[in-house]
Design a protein around this motif. Structure first.
Motif, PDB file in Angstrom:
ATOM      1  N   ILE A  15       0.840  -1.210   0.000  1.00  0.00           N
ATOM      2  CA  ILE A  15       0.000   0.000   0.000  1.00  0.00           C
ATOM      3  C   ILE A  15       0.870   1.254   0.000  1.00  0.00           C
ATOM      4  O   ILE A  15       0.665   2.198  -0.789  1.00  0.00           O
ATOM      5  CB  ILE A  15      -0.942  -0.016   1.213  1.00  0.00           C
ATOM      6  N   THR A  16       1.882   1.303   0.910  1.00  0.00           N
ATOM      7  CA  THR A  16       2.704   2.514   1.018  1.00  0.00           C
ATOM      8  C   THR A  16       3.559   2.717  -0.232  1.00  0.00           C
ATOM      9  O   THR A  16       3.842   3.868  -0.628  1.00  0.00           O
ATOM     10  CB  THR A  16       3.598   2.424   2.267  1.00  0.00           C
ATOM     11  N   ALA A  17       3.979   1.623  -0.876  1.00  0.00           N
ATOM     12  CA  ALA A  17       4.766   1.774  -2.113  1.00  0.00           C
ATOM     13  C   ALA A  17       3.926   2.406  -3.215  1.00  0.00           C
ATOM     14  O   ALA A  17       4.400   3.306  -3.959  1.00  0.00           O
ATOM     15  CB  ALA A  17       5.297   0.405  -2.540  1.00  0.00           C
ATOM     16  N   ASN A  18       2.674   2.005  -3.325  1.00  0.00           N
ATOM     17  CA  ASN A  18       1.782   2.591  -4.337  1.00  0.00           C
ATOM     18  C   ASN A  18       1.494   4.057  -4.039  1.00  0.00           C
ATOM     19  O   ASN A  18       1.478   4.910  -4.950  1.00  0.00           O
ATOM     20  CB  ASN A  18       0.478   1.804  -4.419  1.00  0.00           C
ATOM     21  N   VAL A  59      -5.202   0.181  13.967  1.00  0.00           N
ATOM     22  CA  VAL A  59      -6.400   0.946  13.637  1.00  0.00           C
ATOM     23  C   VAL A  59      -6.046   2.374  13.253  1.00  0.00           C
ATOM     24  O   VAL A  59      -6.676   2.987  12.367  1.00  0.00           O
ATOM     25  CB  VAL A  59      -7.388   0.914  14.831  1.00  0.00           C
ATOM     26  N   PHE A  60      -4.989   2.949  13.895  1.00  0.00           N
ATOM     27  CA  PHE A  60      -4.545   4.303  13.529  1.00  0.00           C
ATOM     28  C   PHE A  60      -3.817   4.284  12.185  1.00  0.00           C
ATOM     29  O   PHE A  60      -3.940   5.222  11.385  1.00  0.00           O
ATOM     30  CB  PHE A  60      -3.615   4.857  14.619  1.00  0.00           C
ATOM     31  N   ILE A  61      -3.068   3.204  11.933  1.00  0.00           N
ATOM     32  CA  ILE A  61      -2.375   3.081  10.652  1.00  0.00           C
ATOM     33  C   ILE A  61      -3.393   3.047   9.510  1.00  0.00           C
ATOM     34  O   ILE A  61      -3.203   3.679   8.455  1.00  0.00           O
ATOM     35  CB  ILE A  61      -1.518   1.806  10.638  1.00  0.00           C
ATOM     36  N   GLN A  62      -4.490   2.329   9.727  1.00  0.00           N
ATOM     37  CA  GLN A  62      -5.544   2.261   8.704  1.00  0.00           C
ATOM     38  C   GLN A  62      -6.126   3.650   8.425  1.00  0.00           C
ATOM     39  O   GLN A  62      -6.418   4.030   7.267  1.00  0.00           O
ATOM     40  CB  GLN A  62      -6.635   1.296   9.138  1.00  0.00           C
ATOM     41  N   GLY A  63      -6.267   4.460   9.504  1.00  0.00           N
ATOM     42  CA  GLY A  63      -6.764   5.838   9.325  1.00  0.00           C
ATOM     43  C   GLY A  63      -5.773   6.709   8.573  1.00  0.00           C
ATOM     44  O   GLY A  63      -6.166   7.544   7.726  1.00  0.00           O
ATOM     45  N   PHE A  64      -4.449   6.510   8.833  1.00  0.00           N
ATOM     46  CA  PHE A  64      -3.433   7.273   8.098  1.00  0.00           C
ATOM     47  C   PHE A  64      -3.509   6.960   6.598  1.00  0.00           C
ATOM     48  O   PHE A  64      -3.447   7.867   5.738  1.00  0.00           O
ATOM     49  CB  PHE A  64      -2.030   6.922   8.614  1.00  0.00           C
ATOM     50  N   ALA A  78     -11.329   2.345   0.281  1.00  0.00           N
ATOM     51  CA  ALA A  78     -11.063   1.042  -0.326  1.00  0.00           C
ATOM     52  C   ALA A  78      -9.621   0.626  -0.106  1.00  0.00           C
ATOM     53  O   ALA A  78      -9.323  -0.550   0.185  1.00  0.00           O
ATOM     54  CB  ALA A  78     -11.379   1.088  -1.811  1.00  0.00           C
ATOM     55  N   ILE A  79      -8.700   1.607  -0.263  1.00  0.00           N
ATOM     56  CA  ILE A  79      -7.282   1.278  -0.071  1.00  0.00           C
ATOM     57  C   ILE A  79      -7.000   0.910   1.386  1.00  0.00           C
ATOM     58  O   ILE A  79      -6.261  -0.037   1.686  1.00  0.00           O
ATOM     59  CB  ILE A  79      -6.400   2.445  -0.537  1.00  0.00           C
ATOM     60  N   ALA A  80      -7.601   1.679   2.328  1.00  0.00           N
ATOM     61  CA  ALA A  80      -7.375   1.413   3.761  1.00  0.00           C
ATOM     62  C   ALA A  80      -7.915   0.046   4.157  1.00  0.00           C
ATOM     63  O   ALA A  80      -7.352  -0.625   5.031  1.00  0.00           O
ATOM     64  CB  ALA A  80      -8.015   2.512   4.594  1.00  0.00           C
ATOM     65  N   ASN A  81      -9.012  -0.382   3.486  1.00  0.00           N
ATOM     66  CA  ASN A  81      -9.590  -1.684   3.831  1.00  0.00           C
ATOM     67  C   ASN A  81      -8.707  -2.855   3.400  1.00  0.00           C
ATOM     68  O   ASN A  81      -8.916  -3.991   3.827  1.00  0.00           O
ATOM     69  CB  ASN A  81     -10.976  -1.825   3.215  1.00  0.00           C
ATOM     70  N   ASN A  82      -7.737  -2.563   2.496  1.00  0.00           N
ATOM     71  CA  ASN A  82      -6.797  -3.622   2.102  1.00  0.00           C
ATOM     72  C   ASN A  82      -5.805  -3.959   3.221  1.00  0.00           C
ATOM     73  O   ASN A  82      -5.059  -4.944   3.118  1.00  0.00           O
ATOM     74  CB  ASN A  82      -6.024  -3.208   0.851  1.00  0.00           C
ATOM     75  N   PHE A  83      -5.778  -3.143   4.243  1.00  0.00           N
ATOM     76  CA  PHE A  83      -4.909  -3.398   5.406  1.00  0.00           C
ATOM     77  C   PHE A  83      -5.770  -3.958   6.530  1.00  0.00           C
ATOM     78  O   PHE A  83      -6.618  -3.275   7.086  1.00  0.00           O
ATOM     79  CB  PHE A  83      -4.212  -2.107   5.841  1.00  0.00           C
ATOM     80  N   GLU A  84      -5.575  -5.219   6.824  1.00  0.00           N
ATOM     81  CA  GLU A  84      -6.356  -5.880   7.860  1.00  0.00           C
ATOM     82  C   GLU A  84      -5.835  -5.492   9.243  1.00  0.00           C
ATOM     83  O   GLU A  84      -4.630  -5.489   9.498  1.00  0.00           O
ATOM     84  CB  GLU A  84      -6.269  -7.400   7.698  1.00  0.00           C
ATOM     85  N   ILE A  85      -6.779  -5.144  10.088  1.00  0.00           N
ATOM     86  CA  ILE A  85      -6.363  -4.764  11.453  1.00  0.00           C
ATOM     87  C   ILE A  85      -6.784  -5.812  12.488  1.00  0.00           C
ATOM     88  O   ILE A  85      -6.535  -5.652  13.687  1.00  0.00           O
ATOM     89  CB  ILE A  85      -6.973  -3.406  11.845  1.00  0.00           C
ATOM     90  N   ASN A  86      -7.433  -6.898  12.040  1.00  0.00           N
ATOM     91  CA  ASN A  86      -7.928  -7.911  12.980  1.00  0.00           C
ATOM     92  C   ASN A  86      -6.983  -9.095  13.149  1.00  0.00           C
ATOM     93  O   ASN A  86      -7.306 -10.059  13.813  1.00  0.00           O
ATOM     94  CB  ASN A  86      -9.298  -8.427  12.519  1.00  0.00           C
ATOM     95  N   PHE A  87      -5.810  -9.078  12.455  1.00  0.00           N
ATOM     96  CA  PHE A  87      -4.838 -10.134  12.652  1.00  0.00           C
ATOM     97  C   PHE A  87      -4.318 -10.102  14.080  1.00  0.00           C
ATOM     98  O   PHE A  87      -4.112  -9.034  14.676  1.00  0.00           O
ATOM     99  CB  PHE A  87      -3.657  -9.965  11.684  1.00  0.00           C
TER     100      PHE A  87
END
Length: 256
Positions: A15-18, A59-64, A78-87
């Motif tokens: 995500i961050t590379a894109n 959860v804060f990373i997803q907001g960033f 949509a992009i933030a949802n590609n990062f799972e926070i429930n692992f």
């Protein structure tokens, strides 16, 4: 410090590379993104440099990511949802682990042996206590019978040279002699009492092999608790047994 699992780290790197690629194509600096999204510049730098341990909770990373992507005119949600926070986060090396308790196999056997020994000792103690109580209640169970050594009856041995004369008791006889001299020789152990002229000269136990002499002016009395082992000689006459084994007798010799 945030610890992400491998899957989260891979998602975040992609995500961050894109986002970085789009930002550079649009010639937008991180400082501008920080001012316009109100995201701390150090967090944005940590995202693009993949220093994820310097970031806050997932959860804060997803907001960033969502605000960063919106600023670049992308679909931030949509992009933030590609990062799972429930692992489930990886276990930190500094996390506290409960020590596992290992009990060797022989330890329970030792406790069993100790318990068996205590039980056996208790049973033996009770048995010994019962026997001691029984012996106290009936002393005849533990005390052996002894031959009575105190005089029970008296008898007078007449002198071989004189005729017997009667005395105060029917079971006794007395002999008149010129001199009273008695020699005792023991063939076994016996209690003996010797009186000369009414005075006790000896009283006690004579053992096998002992030889004793007594004299008296008027009378001499010998009492034996085991007449069968006592040889008596009067005035140097031939020794004779006083009686039978275990027999108690009195023998009196009188001077004329």
């Amino acid at each position: 410090m945030t610890v992400l699992n491998d899957a989260q780290q891979e998602q975040l790197k992609e995500i961050t590379a894109n986002l970085q690629q789009v930002r550079e194509e649009k010639n937008i600096s991180l400082e501008e993104i920080s001012v316009q999204t109100h995201i701390r510049l150090s967090f944005l730098q940590a995202l693009e440099e993949w220093r994820f341990e310097d970031l806050p909770e997932p959860v804060f990373i997803q907001g960033f990511i969502r605000r960063y992507a919106d600023r670049l005119e992308l679909d931030g949600t949509a992009i933030a949802n590609n990062f799972e926070i429930n692992f489930a986060p990886l276990e930190s090396n500094h996390s506290i682990r409960k020590p596992s308790i290992y009990i060797p196999l022989f330890v329970p056997y030792i406790f069993l042996l100790i318990a068996a020994a205590v039980g056996l000792f208790y049973l033996l103690k009770i048995d010994f206590r019962d026997k001691s109580s029984a012996q106290k209640q009936n002393p005849m169970l533990s005390v052996p019978q002894k031959t009575l050594t105190s005089p029970l009856k008296s008898e007078i041995l007449p002198s071989p040279n004189t005729a017997p004369v009667s005395t105060a008791t029917p079971s006794q006889t007395s002999t008149s002699i010129s001199d009273v001299a008695v020699t005792l020789e023991l063939k076994g152990d016996s209690w003996v009492q010797v009186k000369a002229d009414g005075k006790t000269e000896f009283e006690g136990i004579l053992t096998k092999g002992e030889r004793k002499n007594w004299t008296a002016k008027k009378s001499l009395t010998v009492r034996s608790g085991n007449a069968g082992v006592v040889l008596i000689s009067v005035n140097e006459e031939e020794p004779k047994l006083l009686g039978k084994n275990g027999q108690v007798k009195d023998f009196t010799y009188n001077k004329q």
